[in-house]
Design an enzyme around this catalytic site. Sequence first.
Site, PDB file in Angstrom:
ATOM      1  N   GLY A  54       0.868  -1.150   0.029  1.00  0.00           N
ATOM      2  CA  GLY A  54      -0.168  -0.087   0.068  1.00  0.00           C
ATOM      3  C   GLY A  54       0.825   1.239   0.153  1.00  0.00           C
ATOM      4  O   GLY A  54       0.494   2.028   0.640  1.00  0.00           O
ATOM      5  N   HIS A  55       1.511   1.284  -0.732  1.00  0.00           N
ATOM      6  CA  HIS A  55       2.519   2.416  -0.839  1.00  0.00           C
ATOM      7  C   HIS A  55       3.780   2.202  -2.498  1.00  0.00           C
ATOM      8  O   HIS A  55       3.630   1.146  -2.959  1.00  0.00           O
ATOM      9  CB  HIS A  55       3.741   2.614   0.329  1.00  0.00           C
ATOM     10  CG  HIS A  55       4.472   1.446   0.702  1.00  0.00           C
ATOM     11  ND1 HIS A  55       5.481   0.794  -0.038  1.00  0.00           N
ATOM     12  CD2 HIS A  55       4.365   0.544   1.651  1.00  0.00           C
ATOM     13  CE1 HIS A  55       5.937  -0.286   0.720  1.00  0.00           C
ATOM     14  NE2 HIS A  55       5.209  -0.410   1.365  1.00  0.00           N
ATOM     15  N   ALA A  56       4.340   3.467  -2.568  1.00  0.00           N
ATOM     16  CA  ALA A  56       5.250   3.326  -3.603  1.00  0.00           C
ATOM     17  C   ALA A  56       6.613   3.966  -2.862  1.00  0.00           C
ATOM     18  O   ALA A  56       6.596   4.479  -1.800  1.00  0.00           O
ATOM     19  CB  ALA A  56       4.742   4.165  -4.753  1.00  0.00           C
TER      20      ALA A  56
END
Length: 143
Positions: A54-56
């Site tokens: 749930g991130h980059a």
Amino acid sequence: MFSSSVYNCNVIDLPKIHNRSGNITPIHGELDIPFDIKRVYYLYDIPGGESRGGHAHYRLYQLLVAASGSFDVILDDGRMRKTVSLNRPNVGLLITPGIWRDLVNFSSGAVLLVLASELYNADDYIRDYETFLSLIAKQNYSG
Ligand code: TYD
């Protein structure tokens, strides 16, 4: 800032040294994978049905390996999505900078080994999806 596509996030076949007493998979930075390894970490005891990621990242390259068990990785470059299932310890998934990832469907007892190109840096994370999309839109606009 980053120019990324899910098409650059490839599955890499890792070496496997096999004999009767088991297997070894050695991974050399810049030889078997396209970055130098500065950090190794692993996720385990992941509750069934849990999701992670749930991130980059702005700069980080990673190689994800299902050292044990299996899970699915949903990759998203803001335009395209692709899902990769990992379930073999001698296969890694390269994730380049600027790719949103969600990790889902962990099997019980799964161990996710991560090789990373940078030391841990909280400032390298993009944790808000709308921010991620707006960074990509800005970049497309400015070419
Ligand atoms: P995070 O990268 O968000 O986990 P995941 O993507 O697997 O869901 O990290 C979870 C927490 O662990 C967060 O508080 C930061 C911390 N952390 C470190 O301190 N060092 C590390 O190398 C990593 C990967 C995480």
